[in-house]
Design a protein around this motif. Structure first.
Motif, PDB file in Angstrom:
ATOM      1  N   VAL A  38      -0.777   9.635  -8.941  1.00 16.03           N
ATOM      2  CA  VAL A  38      -0.243   8.287  -9.173  1.00 16.03           C
ATOM      3  C   VAL A  38      -1.372   7.308  -9.483  1.00 16.03           C
ATOM      4  O   VAL A  38      -1.264   6.466 -10.379  1.00 16.03           O
ATOM      5  CB  VAL A  38       0.565   7.813  -7.948  1.00 16.03           C
ATOM      6  CG1 VAL A  38       0.927   6.332  -8.085  1.00 16.03           C
ATOM      7  CG2 VAL A  38       1.827   8.649  -7.788  1.00 16.03           C
ATOM      8  N   THR A  39      -2.478   7.414  -8.743  1.00 13.56           N
ATOM      9  CA  THR A  39      -3.634   6.541  -8.986  1.00 13.56           C
ATOM     10  C   THR A  39      -4.169   6.709 -10.391  1.00 13.56           C
ATOM     11  O   THR A  39      -4.506   5.737 -11.079  1.00 13.56           O
ATOM     12  CB  THR A  39      -4.746   6.839  -7.970  1.00 13.56           C
ATOM     13  OG1 THR A  39      -4.245   6.658  -6.642  1.00 13.56           O
ATOM     14  CG2 THR A  39      -5.943   5.920  -8.192  1.00 13.56           C
ATOM     15  N   GLN A  46      -3.147   0.630 -16.486  1.00 10.52           N
ATOM     16  CA  GLN A  46      -3.934  -0.582 -16.429  1.00 10.52           C
ATOM     17  C   GLN A  46      -4.857  -0.694 -17.633  1.00 10.52           C
ATOM     18  O   GLN A  46      -5.040  -1.775 -18.198  1.00 10.52           O
ATOM     19  CB  GLN A  46      -4.750  -0.617 -15.132  1.00 10.52           C
ATOM     20  CG  GLN A  46      -5.492  -1.932 -14.914  1.00 10.52           C
ATOM     21  CD  GLN A  46      -4.549  -3.115 -14.805  1.00 10.52           C
ATOM     22  OE1 GLN A  46      -3.605  -3.078 -14.003  1.00 10.52           O
ATOM     23  NE2 GLN A  46      -4.780  -4.151 -15.602  1.00 10.52           N
ATOM     24  N   GLN A  47      -5.437   0.430 -18.006  1.00 11.71           N
ATOM     25  CA  GLN A  47      -6.298   0.430 -19.187  1.00 11.71           C
ATOM     26  C   GLN A  47      -5.515   0.055 -20.441  1.00 11.71           C
ATOM     27  O   GLN A  47      -5.996  -0.680 -21.302  1.00 11.71           O
ATOM     28  CB  GLN A  47      -6.947   1.801 -19.354  1.00 11.71           C
ATOM     29  CG  GLN A  47      -8.001   2.114 -18.306  1.00 11.71           C
ATOM     30  CD  GLN A  47      -8.560   3.516 -18.451  1.00 11.71           C
ATOM     31  OE1 GLN A  47      -8.133   4.294 -19.323  1.00 11.71           O
ATOM     32  NE2 GLN A  47      -9.508   3.867 -17.590  1.00 11.71           N
ATOM     33  N   THR A  53      -3.767  -6.691 -23.602  1.00 14.33           N
ATOM     34  CA  THR A  53      -4.075  -8.086 -23.275  1.00 14.33           C
ATOM     35  C   THR A  53      -5.257  -8.580 -24.078  1.00 14.33           C
ATOM     36  O   THR A  53      -5.257  -9.685 -24.623  1.00 14.33           O
ATOM     37  CB  THR A  53      -4.356  -8.233 -21.771  1.00 14.33           C
ATOM     38  OG1 THR A  53      -3.214  -7.802 -21.040  1.00 14.33           O
ATOM     39  CG2 THR A  53      -4.669  -9.690 -21.420  1.00 14.33           C
ATOM     40  N   GLN A  54      -6.280  -7.755 -24.146  1.00  9.86           N
ATOM     41  CA  GLN A  54      -7.458  -8.127 -24.921  1.00  9.86           C
ATOM     42  C   GLN A  54      -7.108  -8.298 -26.390  1.00  9.86           C
ATOM     43  O   GLN A  54      -7.588  -9.201 -27.063  1.00  9.86           O
ATOM     44  CB  GLN A  54      -8.554  -7.066 -24.760  1.00  9.86           C
ATOM     45  CG  GLN A  54      -9.153  -7.031 -23.354  1.00  9.86           C
ATOM     46  CD  GLN A  54     -10.086  -5.857 -23.155  1.00  9.86           C
ATOM     47  OE1 GLN A  54     -10.319  -5.068 -24.075  1.00  9.86           O
ATOM     48  NE2 GLN A  54     -10.610  -5.724 -21.950  1.00  9.86           N
TER      49      GLN A  54
END
Length: 403
Positions: A38-39, A46-47, A53-54
């Motif tokens: 899961v991590t 997230q990446q 987002t960037q």
């Protein structure tokens, strides 16, 4: 060795505990593996989010930079930036107007509305103002509804008389072209449309402004007669149409101004303690004053959430005044030696809601000559003349000139 001394029953219990421990260890190891999985997936997501987002920030950066340039008054730099980033296709008035119209209406409120007005109202940008008004969708609207829409989208209430003239002209032109089938049945010239548009706004003020005395309010008969003036057009405007306008405005007034709470998201232009003379008993009380773009607020304490009173800074003059009981005084009075009541509200003792003020002048006293002069300058830079006041002054000047 110890186990050899255990009873058969104890040995069975020990073996059971060992089996449970082994089973629990296996479950813990499985959970650890699931956590690691899961991590890893969270990190991958997230990446991906960071990447998007960037990418979004990068793509929005030129637009945000253009907004900043415009709000700083660097209009040409703003539009050249937009053109170089292919956000607009041309520097012509239509593309500039479309950009302003789309972004001044956005939820992000990216363009400051007062800065947009400052740009649109410049004489050299009259073509942009015209195209801005043409961006407003008034297809199928009556003239009254067209005026409503234009005032709603423009979000303004003050302008110089020459700007007023251009606005009426462009609204009338847009209505006449967009709704030609209806317009040509009512009006025989564009000048007649422009007269009717001005009459709508004038009537709205005449009927609904509390400062207009009852005896000065126009009757339906007198308003209907206005359309028959031969100076308007050869055909004139029918009494039936003017009567319909009168009844509509009387029943459903135009909303020509900003929300009175629009100031709340903007910092005060100047604030500090002043002493204010009372209206009825002429006593002096210290109040905390805060000056905004269109309003002067005063509070009992600086940290009060709601103002004790609000003065609307329209059609006023600010000037020094000598007062025998206080030094360093200045006053707010109606412009042009007027005698009307100043537009203001105040909270009466024992009440929570604001009531209409009755002042014809406001007198304040500062702590020093420099502080008084600073307040006068700050207020003078803020004072505005509202559209209707300027329109009536312009008409009076024209009449005097013709006489």
């Amino acid at each position: 060795m110890v186990e050899n001394n255990l009873s058969e029953d104890d040995t069975f219990k020990l073996n059971s505990l060992r089996e449970k421990r082994a089973k629990l260890k296996k479950e813990i190891d499985d959970i650890k593996c699931q956590i690691l999985d899961v991590t890893s997936r969270i990190q991958d997501l997230q990446q991906e989010v960071d990447k998007n987002t960037q990418s979004t920030d990068k793509s929005d950066r030129p637009l945000r930079e253009a907004f900043a340039l415009f709000n700083e008054g660097k209009y040409q730099d703003c539009f050249e930036k937009l053109l170089s980033e292919s956000i607009i296709e041309s520097l012509d008035s239509k593309h500039r107007a479309t950009f302003l119209y789309e972004h001044v209406q956005s939820d992000r409120n990216s363009l400051d509305i007062e800065t947009v007005h400052a740009y649109l109202f410049k004489p050299k940008n009259k073509d942009v103002l015209r195209d801005f008004i043409y961006c407003i969708d008034i297809k199928g609207c009556s003239l009254i509804d067209s005026v409503r829409q234009c005032f709603k989208k423009l979000h303004f209430k003050e302008a110089e008389s020459d700007v007023i003239s251009r606005i009426y002209s462009y609204i009338s032109e847009c209505y006449y072209e967009t709704n030609s089938d209806e317009a040509t049945k009512i009006f025989d010239t564009i000048g007649a449309v422009e007269f009717a548009a001005g009459a709508i706004v004038f009537l709205n003020t005449n009927l609904h402004n509390p400062n207009v005395k009852a005896e000065a309010k126009m009757s339906v008969e007198k308003f209907a007669e206005c359309g028959q003036d031969p100076g308007i057009s050869p055909k004139g405007i029918s009494k039936e149409y003017m009567t319909d306008i009168y009844n509509e405005i009387k029943r459903n007034p135009l909303q020509l101004t900003f929300d009175k709470q629009a100031f709340s998201n903007k910092p005060a232009r100047k604030q500090g303690y002043l002493c204010k003379e009372g209206g009825k008993y002429k006593t002096w009380k210290q109040r905390w004053f805060a000056l905004y773009a269109d309003y002067l607020h005063y509070y009992v304490h600086p940290d009060d959430e709601h103002p004790r009173g609000i003065v609307i800074l329209h059609n006023l003059e600010v000037r020094k005044v000598n007062n025998p009981s206080r030094p360093f005084c200045f006053e707010l009075v109606p412009a042009g030696n007027g005698d009307h009541t100043i537009q203001a509200t105040k909270v009466k003792d024992g009440r929570k809601e604001h009531v209409q003020g009755k002042h014809k002048r406001y007198i304040m006293s500062a702590e020093s000559e420099d502080e008084r002069d600073a307040w006068i300058k700050a207020i003078r830079d803020t004072l505005k003349v509202d559209m209707i006041y300027a329109l009536l002054a312009m008409r009076d000047n024209n009449r005097n000139t013709n006489c």
